[in-house]
Scaffold this motif. Structure first.
Motif, PDB file in Angstrom:
ATOM      1  N   GLY A 125      42.279  -4.571 -18.728  1.00 16.85           N
ATOM      2  CA  GLY A 125      41.062  -4.095 -19.378  1.00 16.85           C
ATOM      3  C   GLY A 125      39.796  -4.470 -18.616  1.00 16.85           C
ATOM      4  N   GLY A 126      38.838  -3.548 -18.611  1.00 16.34           N
ATOM      5  CA  GLY A 126      37.509  -3.827 -18.069  1.00 16.34           C
ATOM      6  C   GLY A 126      37.395  -3.836 -16.558  1.00 16.34           C
ATOM      7  N   THR A 127      38.422  -3.401 -15.847  1.00 18.13           N
ATOM      8  CA  THR A 127      38.385  -3.536 -14.384  1.00 18.13           C
ATOM      9  C   THR A 127      37.705  -2.346 -13.701  1.00 18.13           C
ATOM     10  N   ARG A 128      36.907  -2.660 -12.671  1.00 19.04           N
ATOM     11  CA  ARG A 128      36.222  -1.643 -11.873  1.00 19.04           C
ATOM     12  C   ARG A 128      37.117  -1.227 -10.711  1.00 19.04           C
ATOM     13  N   ILE A 129      36.795  -0.080 -10.121  1.00 15.27           N
ATOM     14  CA  ILE A 129      37.636   0.427  -9.022  1.00 15.27           C
ATOM     15  C   ILE A 129      37.679  -0.560  -7.853  1.00 15.27           C
ATOM     16  N   ILE A 130      36.567  -1.264  -7.578  1.00 14.90           N
ATOM     17  CA  ILE A 130      36.615  -2.195  -6.431  1.00 14.90           C
ATOM     18  C   ILE A 130      37.566  -3.369  -6.697  1.00 14.90           C
ATOM     19  N   GLU A 131      37.864  -3.631  -7.952  1.00 14.42           N
ATOM     20  CA  GLU A 131      38.829  -4.691  -8.254  1.00 14.42           C
ATOM     21  C   GLU A 131      40.267  -4.254  -7.951  1.00 14.42           C
ATOM     22  N   TRP A 132      40.439  -2.952  -7.645  1.00 11.42           N
ATOM     23  CA  TRP A 132      41.762  -2.434  -7.287  1.00 11.42           C
ATOM     24  C   TRP A 132      41.848  -2.110  -5.797  1.00 11.42           C
ATOM     25  N   SER A 133      40.796  -2.439  -5.034  1.00 10.66           N
ATOM     26  CA  SER A 133      40.843  -2.055  -3.617  1.00 10.66           C
ATOM     27  C   SER A 133      41.788  -2.985  -2.854  1.00 10.66           C
ATOM     28  N   ARG A 134      42.260  -2.493  -1.720  1.00 11.15           N
ATOM     29  CA  ARG A 134      43.244  -3.232  -0.926  1.00 11.15           C
ATOM     30  C   ARG A 134      42.745  -4.656  -0.650  1.00 11.15           C
ATOM     31  N   GLY A 135      43.618  -5.628  -0.837  1.00 10.70           N
ATOM     32  CA  GLY A 135      43.242  -7.018  -0.586  1.00 10.70           C
ATOM     33  C   GLY A 135      42.926  -7.776  -1.876  1.00 10.70           C
ATOM     34  N   THR A 136      42.628  -7.066  -2.944  1.00 11.23           N
ATOM     35  CA  THR A 136      42.319  -7.756  -4.206  1.00 11.23           C
ATOM     36  C   THR A 136      43.611  -8.219  -4.884  1.00 11.23           C
ATOM     37  N   ARG A 137      43.417  -9.114  -5.859  1.00 13.80           N
ATOM     38  CA  ARG A 137      44.552  -9.644  -6.604  1.00 13.80           C
ATOM     39  C   ARG A 137      45.297  -8.526  -7.344  1.00 13.80           C
ATOM     40  N   LEU A 138      44.535  -7.627  -7.978  1.00 14.12           N
ATOM     41  CA  LEU A 138      45.183  -6.559  -8.747  1.00 14.12           C
ATOM     42  C   LEU A 138      45.937  -5.598  -7.835  1.00 14.12           C
ATOM     43  N   TYR A 139      45.357  -5.321  -6.673  1.00 16.68           N
ATOM     44  CA  TYR A 139      46.025  -4.425  -5.728  1.00 16.68           C
ATOM     45  C   TYR A 139      47.341  -5.039  -5.245  1.00 16.68           C
ATOM     46  N   ARG A 140      47.249  -6.327  -4.884  1.00 19.71           N
ATOM     47  CA  ARG A 140      48.461  -6.998  -4.386  1.00 19.71           C
ATOM     48  C   ARG A 140      49.547  -7.020  -5.451  1.00 19.71           C
ATOM     49  N   ARG A 141      49.125  -7.280  -6.695  1.00 18.91           N
ATOM     50  CA  ARG A 141      50.134  -7.337  -7.753  1.00 18.91           C
ATOM     51  C   ARG A 141      50.755  -5.962  -8.001  1.00 18.91           C
ATOM     52  N   GLY A 164      37.917   4.174 -14.751  1.00 18.77           N
ATOM     53  CA  GLY A 164      36.653   4.800 -14.354  1.00 18.77           C
ATOM     54  C   GLY A 164      35.510   4.477 -15.299  1.00 18.77           C
ATOM     55  N   GLU A 165      35.864   4.050 -16.518  1.00 14.92           N
ATOM     56  CA  GLU A 165      34.822   3.760 -17.507  1.00 14.92           C
ATOM     57  C   GLU A 165      33.908   2.641 -17.031  1.00 14.92           C
ATOM     58  N   SER A 166      34.438   1.694 -16.254  1.00 16.71           N
ATOM     59  CA  SER A 166      33.629   0.568 -15.776  1.00 16.71           C
ATOM     60  C   SER A 166      32.822   0.903 -14.518  1.00 16.71           C
ATOM     61  N   ASP A 167      32.910   2.155 -14.070  1.00 15.13           N
ATOM     62  CA  ASP A 167      32.189   2.560 -12.858  1.00 15.13           C
ATOM     63  C   ASP A 167      31.123   3.602 -13.153  1.00 15.13           C
ATOM     64  N   THR A 168      30.620   3.603 -14.391  1.00 10.57           N
ATOM     65  CA  THR A 168      29.697   4.671 -14.779  1.00 10.57           C
ATOM     66  C   THR A 168      28.223   4.295 -14.578  1.00 10.57           C
ATOM     67  N   SER A 169      27.949   3.232 -13.821  1.00 14.59           N
ATOM     68  CA  SER A 169      26.545   2.932 -13.500  1.00 14.59           C
ATOM     69  C   SER A 169      26.057   3.928 -12.445  1.00 14.59           C
ATOM     70  N   ARG A 170      24.729   4.004 -12.293  1.00 19.14           N
ATOM     71  CA  ARG A 170      24.142   4.924 -11.307  1.00 19.14           C
ATOM     72  C   ARG A 170      24.750   4.695  -9.923  1.00 19.14           C
ATOM     73  N   HIS A 171      24.805   3.419  -9.520  1.00 12.38           N
ATOM     74  CA  HIS A 171      25.278   3.060  -8.189  1.00 12.38           C
ATOM     75  C   HIS A 171      26.787   3.309  -8.030  1.00 12.38           C
ATOM     76  N   ASP A 172      27.580   2.744  -8.923  1.00  2.91           N
ATOM     77  CA  ASP A 172      29.041   2.839  -8.779  1.00  2.91           C
ATOM     78  C   ASP A 172      29.547   4.278  -8.914  1.00  2.91           C
ATOM     79  N   SER A 173      28.895   5.051  -9.771  1.00  2.00           N
ATOM     80  CA  SER A 173      29.385   6.421  -9.975  1.00  2.00           C
ATOM     81  C   SER A 173      29.244   7.238  -8.685  1.00  2.00           C
ATOM     82  N   LYS A 174      28.224   6.925  -7.888  1.00  2.00           N
ATOM     83  CA  LYS A 174      28.049   7.623  -6.605  1.00  2.00           C
ATOM     84  C   LYS A 174      29.170   7.298  -5.629  1.00  2.00           C
ATOM     85  N   LEU A 175      29.658   6.067  -5.714  1.00  2.00           N
ATOM     86  CA  LEU A 175      30.667   5.618  -4.746  1.00  2.00           C
ATOM     87  C   LEU A 175      32.096   5.855  -5.223  1.00  2.00           C
ATOM     88  N   TYR A 176      32.237   6.375  -6.425  1.00  2.00           N
ATOM     89  CA  TYR A 176      33.575   6.441  -7.025  1.00  2.00           C
ATOM     90  C   TYR A 176      34.551   7.288  -6.211  1.00  2.00           C
TER      91      TYR A 176
END
Ligand SMILES: *[C@@H]1O[C@H](CO)[C@@H](O)[C@H](O)[C@H]1NC(C)=O
Ligand SMILES: *[C@@H]1O[C@H](CO)[C@@H](O)[C@H](O)[C@H]1NC(C)=O
Ligand SMILES: *[C@@H]1O[C@H](CO)[C@@H](O)[C@H](O)[C@H]1NC(C)=O
Ligand SMILES: *[C@@H]1O[C@H](CO)[C@@H](O)[C@H](O)[C@H]1NC(C)=O
Length: 268
Positions: A125-141, A164-176
Protein backbone atom coordinates in the motif's frame (compact mmCIF):
# COMPACT_ATOMS: atom_id res chain seq x y z
CA UNK A 1 18.61 -57.06 8.54
CA UNK A 2 14.84 -56.95 8.21
CA UNK A 3 14.76 -53.92 10.48
CA UNK A 4 17.34 -52.02 8.45
CA UNK A 5 15.34 -52.69 5.28
CA UNK A 6 12.29 -51.45 7.07
CA UNK A 7 14.00 -48.20 8.06
CA UNK A 8 15.43 -47.88 4.58
CA UNK A 9 11.95 -47.97 3.07
CA UNK A 10 10.56 -45.64 5.71
CA UNK A 11 13.34 -43.20 4.94
CA UNK A 12 12.68 -43.50 1.22
CA UNK A 13 8.96 -42.89 1.73
CA UNK A 14 9.75 -39.83 3.84
CA UNK A 15 12.15 -38.39 1.29
CA UNK A 16 9.66 -38.94 -1.54
CA UNK A 17 6.93 -37.26 0.43
CA UNK A 18 9.06 -34.27 1.39
CA UNK A 19 10.08 -33.91 -2.22
CA UNK A 20 6.50 -34.02 -3.46
CA UNK A 21 5.40 -31.50 -0.86
CA UNK A 22 8.30 -29.17 -1.51
CA UNK A 23 7.53 -29.27 -5.20
CA UNK A 24 3.86 -28.52 -5.21
CA UNK A 25 3.92 -26.25 -8.24
CA UNK A 26 1.14 -24.48 -10.12
CA UNK A 27 1.53 -24.44 -13.90
CA UNK A 28 0.33 -20.90 -14.58
CA UNK A 29 1.94 -18.27 -12.40
CA UNK A 30 0.75 -14.65 -12.10
CA UNK A 31 2.69 -11.86 -10.40
CA UNK A 32 0.61 -9.27 -8.56
CA UNK A 33 2.19 -5.91 -7.78
CA UNK A 34 1.30 -2.30 -7.15
CA UNK A 35 -0.26 -0.49 -4.23
CA UNK A 36 -3.20 -0.76 -1.85
CA UNK A 37 -5.94 -1.54 -4.33
CA UNK A 38 -3.93 -4.51 -5.62
CA UNK A 39 -3.17 -5.59 -2.09
CA UNK A 40 -6.89 -5.32 -1.27
CA UNK A 41 -8.96 -3.30 1.21
CA UNK A 42 -12.44 -4.55 0.25
CA UNK A 43 -14.55 -5.26 3.35
CA UNK A 44 -12.45 -3.03 5.62
CA UNK A 45 -14.11 -0.73 8.14
CA UNK A 46 -13.34 1.00 11.43
CA UNK A 47 -14.35 -0.86 14.57
CA UNK A 48 -15.71 0.90 17.66
CA UNK A 49 -12.14 1.76 18.74
CA UNK A 50 -11.45 3.26 15.31
CA UNK A 51 -9.14 0.42 14.36
CA UNK A 52 -9.39 -0.78 10.77
CA UNK A 53 -10.72 -4.33 10.60
CA UNK A 54 -11.61 -6.64 7.73
CA UNK A 55 -15.18 -7.97 7.93
CA UNK A 56 -14.13 -11.50 6.96
CA UNK A 57 -16.79 -11.81 4.27
CA UNK A 58 -15.66 -13.90 1.30
CA UNK A 59 -18.10 -13.93 -1.62
CA UNK A 60 -18.08 -17.01 -3.90
CA UNK A 61 -16.08 -15.13 -6.57
CA UNK A 62 -13.20 -14.89 -4.06
CA UNK A 63 -13.45 -18.39 -2.59
CA UNK A 64 -10.48 -20.69 -2.13
CA UNK A 65 -10.03 -23.61 -4.50
CA UNK A 66 -7.49 -26.43 -4.42
CA UNK A 67 -6.34 -25.33 -7.88
CA UNK A 68 -5.48 -21.79 -6.76
CA UNK A 69 -2.22 -21.56 -4.83
CA UNK A 70 -0.34 -18.57 -3.49
CA UNK A 71 3.35 -18.11 -2.84
CA UNK A 72 3.41 -17.08 0.80
CA UNK A 73 5.90 -14.70 2.40
CA UNK A 74 8.19 -17.68 3.06
CA UNK A 75 8.23 -18.47 -0.66
CA UNK A 76 6.25 -21.66 -0.19
CA UNK A 77 3.18 -22.57 -2.24
CA UNK A 78 0.00 -23.03 -0.24
CA UNK A 79 -3.72 -22.96 -0.98
CA UNK A 80 -4.67 -19.33 -1.55
CA UNK A 81 -7.25 -17.59 0.61
CA UNK A 82 -8.38 -14.05 1.30
CA UNK A 83 -6.85 -11.72 2.27
CA UNK A 84 -4.35 -12.72 -0.38
CA UNK A 85 -1.70 -10.14 0.68
CA UNK A 86 -2.06 -10.66 4.43
CA UNK A 87 1.55 -11.71 5.10
CA UNK A 88 3.02 -9.44 2.39
CA UNK A 89 1.42 -6.02 3.02
CA UNK A 90 1.41 -6.90 6.71
CA UNK A 91 1.74 -3.37 8.09
CA UNK A 92 -1.78 -2.65 6.84
CA UNK A 93 -5.13 -4.34 7.35
CA UNK A 94 -5.69 -6.32 4.19
CA UNK A 95 -9.08 -7.24 2.78
CA UNK A 96 -10.47 -8.34 -0.57
CA UNK A 97 -8.37 -7.50 -3.63
CA UNK A 98 -8.58 -8.44 -7.31
CA UNK A 99 -6.35 -11.56 -7.11
CA UNK A 100 -8.81 -14.23 -5.99
CA UNK A 101 -11.65 -13.09 -8.26
CA UNK A 102 -9.11 -13.02 -11.10
CA UNK A 103 -8.01 -16.60 -10.41
CA UNK A 104 -11.57 -17.88 -10.02
CA UNK A 105 -12.59 -16.24 -13.29
CA UNK A 106 -9.65 -17.93 -15.06
CA UNK A 107 -10.70 -21.32 -13.70
CA UNK A 108 -14.31 -20.64 -14.69
CA UNK A 109 -13.22 -20.36 -18.33
CA UNK A 110 -12.55 -24.14 -18.16
CA UNK A 111 -9.57 -23.90 -20.48
CA UNK A 112 -7.69 -27.22 -20.15
CA UNK A 113 -4.34 -25.39 -20.12
CA UNK A 114 -5.48 -23.09 -17.28
CA UNK A 115 -6.53 -25.52 -14.59
CA UNK A 116 -3.75 -24.78 -12.15
CA UNK A 117 -3.17 -21.20 -10.99
CA UNK A 118 -0.41 -19.75 -8.80
CA UNK A 119 -0.62 -16.22 -7.46
CA UNK A 120 2.48 -14.36 -6.30
CA UNK A 121 1.28 -11.41 -4.18
CA UNK A 122 3.83 -8.56 -3.96
CA UNK A 123 1.79 -5.33 -3.65
CA UNK A 124 2.41 -2.80 -0.87
CA UNK A 125 0.00 0.00 0.00
CA UNK A 126 0.97 3.60 -0.70
CA UNK A 127 3.97 2.86 -2.90
CA UNK A 128 5.13 5.20 -5.69
CA UNK A 129 6.51 3.98 -9.02
CA UNK A 130 10.08 4.96 -8.06
CA UNK A 131 9.82 2.57 -5.11
CA UNK A 132 9.49 -0.22 -7.71
CA UNK A 133 12.43 0.84 -9.87
CA UNK A 134 15.34 -1.53 -10.40
CA UNK A 135 17.60 -1.70 -7.34
CA UNK A 136 14.88 -0.93 -4.79
CA UNK A 137 13.81 -3.33 -2.06
CA UNK A 138 10.38 -3.88 -3.63
CA UNK A 139 11.86 -4.52 -7.06
CA UNK A 140 14.35 -7.03 -5.70
CA UNK A 141 11.65 -8.83 -3.77
CA UNK A 142 9.40 -8.97 -6.81
CA UNK A 143 12.19 -10.52 -8.88
CA UNK A 144 13.20 -12.89 -6.07
CA UNK A 145 9.64 -14.07 -5.52
CA UNK A 146 9.09 -14.43 -9.26
CA UNK A 147 12.15 -16.68 -9.49
CA UNK A 148 11.17 -18.64 -6.37
CA UNK A 149 7.74 -19.24 -7.89
CA UNK A 150 9.30 -21.35 -10.66
CA UNK A 151 11.57 -23.58 -8.57
CA UNK A 152 9.74 -26.73 -9.65
CA UNK A 153 8.55 -25.75 -13.12
CA UNK A 154 5.60 -23.65 -14.16
CA UNK A 155 5.59 -20.48 -16.23
CA UNK A 156 4.97 -16.83 -15.42
CA UNK A 157 1.97 -16.00 -17.58
CA UNK A 158 1.53 -12.32 -16.69
CA UNK A 159 2.19 -9.44 -14.35
CA UNK A 160 -0.97 -7.82 -12.96
CA UNK A 161 -0.18 -4.21 -12.07
CA UNK A 162 -2.46 -1.83 -10.16
CA UNK A 163 -0.58 1.30 -9.16
CA UNK A 164 -0.32 4.99 -9.94
CA UNK A 165 -2.49 6.67 -7.31
CA UNK A 166 0.64 7.76 -5.41
CA UNK A 167 2.10 9.39 -8.54
CA UNK A 168 -0.64 11.92 -9.20
CA UNK A 169 1.34 15.02 -8.20
CA UNK A 170 2.18 17.59 -10.89
CA UNK A 171 5.81 16.47 -10.98
CA UNK A 172 5.44 12.68 -10.70
CA UNK A 173 2.56 12.47 -13.16
CA UNK A 174 4.81 13.97 -15.85
CA UNK A 175 7.45 11.33 -15.25
CA UNK A 176 5.09 8.39 -14.95
CA UNK A 177 5.32 7.21 -18.55
CA UNK A 178 9.13 7.04 -18.56
CA UNK A 179 9.27 5.42 -15.13
CA UNK A 180 6.61 2.85 -15.95
CA UNK A 181 8.28 1.87 -19.23
CA UNK A 182 11.62 1.50 -17.51
CA UNK A 183 10.12 -0.64 -14.75
CA UNK A 184 8.38 -2.97 -17.23
CA UNK A 185 11.47 -3.23 -19.43
CA UNK A 186 13.83 -3.89 -16.51
CA UNK A 187 11.52 -6.52 -15.07
CA UNK A 188 11.17 -8.32 -18.38
CA UNK A 189 14.92 -8.26 -18.79
CA UNK A 190 15.69 -9.48 -15.27
CA UNK A 191 13.11 -12.28 -15.51
CA UNK A 192 14.52 -13.25 -18.89
CA UNK A 193 10.99 -12.95 -20.27
CA UNK A 194 11.16 -10.19 -22.93
CA UNK A 195 7.51 -10.55 -23.95
CA UNK A 196 6.09 -10.97 -20.44
CA UNK A 197 2.39 -10.10 -20.74
CA UNK A 198 1.37 -7.23 -18.49
CA UNK A 199 -2.18 -6.27 -17.62
CA UNK A 200 -2.61 -3.09 -15.65
CA UNK A 201 -5.55 -1.30 -14.13
CA UNK A 202 -6.33 2.23 -15.22
CA UNK A 203 -6.83 4.22 -12.03
CA UNK A 204 -9.83 6.42 -11.43
CA UNK A 205 -10.81 8.62 -8.56
CA UNK A 206 -13.19 11.07 -7.11
CA UNK A 207 -10.48 13.17 -5.46
CA UNK A 208 -7.12 12.35 -7.01
CA UNK A 209 -6.66 15.89 -8.27
CA UNK A 210 -6.08 17.38 -11.71
CA UNK A 211 -3.09 15.24 -12.70
CA UNK A 212 -4.65 11.82 -12.30
CA UNK A 213 -5.72 11.90 -15.90
CA UNK A 214 -2.08 12.00 -17.04
CA UNK A 215 -1.57 8.67 -15.30
CA UNK A 216 -4.71 7.19 -16.82
CA UNK A 217 -3.66 8.24 -20.30
CA UNK A 218 -0.31 6.51 -19.89
CA UNK A 219 -1.97 3.38 -18.56
CA UNK A 220 -4.77 3.12 -21.10
CA UNK A 221 -2.59 3.95 -24.14
CA UNK A 222 0.56 1.97 -23.45
CA UNK A 223 2.03 1.15 -26.83
CA UNK A 224 3.02 -2.53 -26.62
CA UNK A 225 1.11 -5.53 -27.93
CA UNK A 226 1.95 -7.46 -24.76
CA UNK A 227 0.61 -4.79 -22.43
CA UNK A 228 -3.14 -4.40 -21.92
CA UNK A 229 -5.11 -2.19 -19.59
CA UNK A 230 -8.51 -2.53 -17.96
CA UNK A 231 -10.37 0.43 -16.50
CA UNK A 232 -11.34 0.84 -12.84
CA UNK A 233 -13.61 3.77 -13.75
CA UNK A 234 -17.06 3.24 -12.26
CA UNK A 235 -15.73 1.58 -9.11
CA UNK A 236 -17.36 2.05 -5.71
CA UNK A 237 -15.46 2.52 -2.46
CA UNK A 238 -15.39 1.51 1.19
CA UNK A 239 -16.19 4.16 3.83
CA UNK A 240 -12.74 5.77 3.55
CA UNK A 241 -13.70 6.74 -0.04
CA UNK A 242 -10.17 5.76 -1.08
CA UNK A 243 -10.21 2.03 -1.65
CA UNK A 244 -12.25 -0.22 -3.87
CA UNK A 245 -14.99 -2.15 -2.09
CA UNK A 246 -15.40 -5.90 -2.51
CA UNK A 247 -17.90 -5.61 -5.34
CA UNK A 248 -15.57 -3.40 -7.37
CA UNK A 249 -12.55 -5.57 -6.62
CA UNK A 250 -14.48 -8.53 -8.05
CA UNK A 251 -15.27 -6.46 -11.12
CA UNK A 252 -11.61 -5.47 -11.58
CA UNK A 253 -10.42 -9.05 -11.02
CA UNK A 254 -12.86 -10.35 -13.62
CA UNK A 255 -11.81 -7.65 -16.09
CA UNK A 256 -8.18 -8.64 -15.62
CA UNK A 257 -9.13 -12.27 -16.27
CA UNK A 258 -11.11 -11.39 -19.39
CA UNK A 259 -8.14 -9.41 -20.72
CA UNK A 260 -5.79 -12.33 -20.06
CA UNK A 261 -8.13 -14.87 -21.65
CA UNK A 262 -8.69 -12.81 -24.80
CA UNK A 263 -5.12 -11.61 -25.34
CA UNK A 264 -2.65 -13.94 -23.69
CA UNK A 265 -4.16 -17.34 -22.90
CA UNK A 266 -2.94 -18.83 -26.17
CA UNK A 267 0.09 -16.91 -27.43
CA UNK A 268 0.95 -17.43 -31.07
C1 LIG B 1 7.87 -18.50 7.84
O1 LIG B 1 9.22 -18.36 8.27
C2 LIG B 1 9.34 -17.79 9.57
C3 LIG B 1 10.80 -17.52 9.84
O2 LIG B 1 11.61 -18.54 9.30
C4 LIG B 1 8.71 -18.74 10.59
O3 LIG B 1 8.81 -18.18 11.88
C5 LIG B 1 7.25 -18.93 10.23
O4 LIG B 1 6.66 -19.87 11.07
C6 LIG B 1 7.10 -19.40 8.79
N1 LIG B 1 5.72 -19.39 8.44
C7 LIG B 1 5.15 -20.35 7.73
C8 LIG B 1 3.70 -20.15 7.43
O5 LIG B 1 5.75 -21.31 7.32
C1 LIG C 1 -7.78 2.86 -5.27
O1 LIG C 1 -8.23 2.82 -6.59
C2 LIG C 1 -9.15 3.82 -6.97
C3 LIG C 1 -9.59 3.54 -8.36
O2 LIG C 1 -8.51 3.40 -9.22
C4 LIG C 1 -8.51 5.19 -6.79
O3 LIG C 1 -9.46 6.18 -7.03
C5 LIG C 1 -8.00 5.32 -5.37
O4 LIG C 1 -7.32 6.53 -5.23
C6 LIG C 1 -7.11 4.19 -5.01
N1 LIG C 1 -6.72 4.33 -3.64
C7 LIG C 1 -5.46 4.38 -3.25
C8 LIG C 1 -5.24 4.64 -1.82
O5 LIG C 1 -4.54 4.19 -4.00
C1 LIG D 1 4.17 2.20 -31.07
O1 LIG D 1 5.18 1.21 -31.17
C2 LIG D 1 5.51 0.86 -32.49
C3 LIG D 1 6.42 -0.35 -32.48
O2 LIG D 1 7.40 -0.23 -31.49
C4 LIG D 1 6.11 2.09 -33.16
O3 LIG D 1 6.47 1.79 -34.48
C5 LIG D 1 5.10 3.22 -33.11
O4 LIG D 1 5.68 4.40 -33.64
C6 LIG D 1 4.62 3.48 -31.70
N1 LIG D 1 3.51 4.41 -31.72
C7 LIG D 1 3.46 5.46 -30.89
C8 LIG D 1 2.21 6.30 -30.98
O5 LIG D 1 4.33 5.73 -30.09
C1 LIG E 1 -11.41 5.06 9.76
O1 LIG E 1 -11.56 6.29 10.44
C2 LIG E 1 -10.61 7.28 10.06
C3 LIG E 1 -10.76 8.47 10.98
O2 LIG E 1 -12.10 8.86 11.08
C4 LIG E 1 -10.87 7.66 8.60
O3 LIG E 1 -9.96 8.64 8.18
C5 LIG E 1 -10.70 6.39 7.75
O4 LIG E 1 -11.01 6.69 6.41
C6 LIG E 1 -11.59 5.27 8.26
N1 LIG E 1 -11.25 4.04 7.55
C7 LIG E 1 -12.14 3.18 7.06
C8 LIG E 1 -11.58 1.96 6.42
O5 LIG E 1 -13.33 3.35 7.14
Amino acid sequence: MFLSFFFFFCGLALITQVKVEGCQQPKNVFLLAGQSNMSGRGGNHNDTNNIVKWNGKIPPECASNKNILRLNANETWEEAHEPLHNDIDYLKTCGIGPGMPFANAILAAKDPSLRSIGLVPCAIGGTRIIEWSRGTRLYRRLVDRAKASLTCGGKIRALLWYQGESDTSRHDSKLYKVRLEKFFNDLRHDLNHPNLPIIMVGICSADQGPFMNRIRIVQLNYNDTNVKAVDAMGSTFIADQKHLDTKSQIRVGQKLAAAFLSSFAHPH
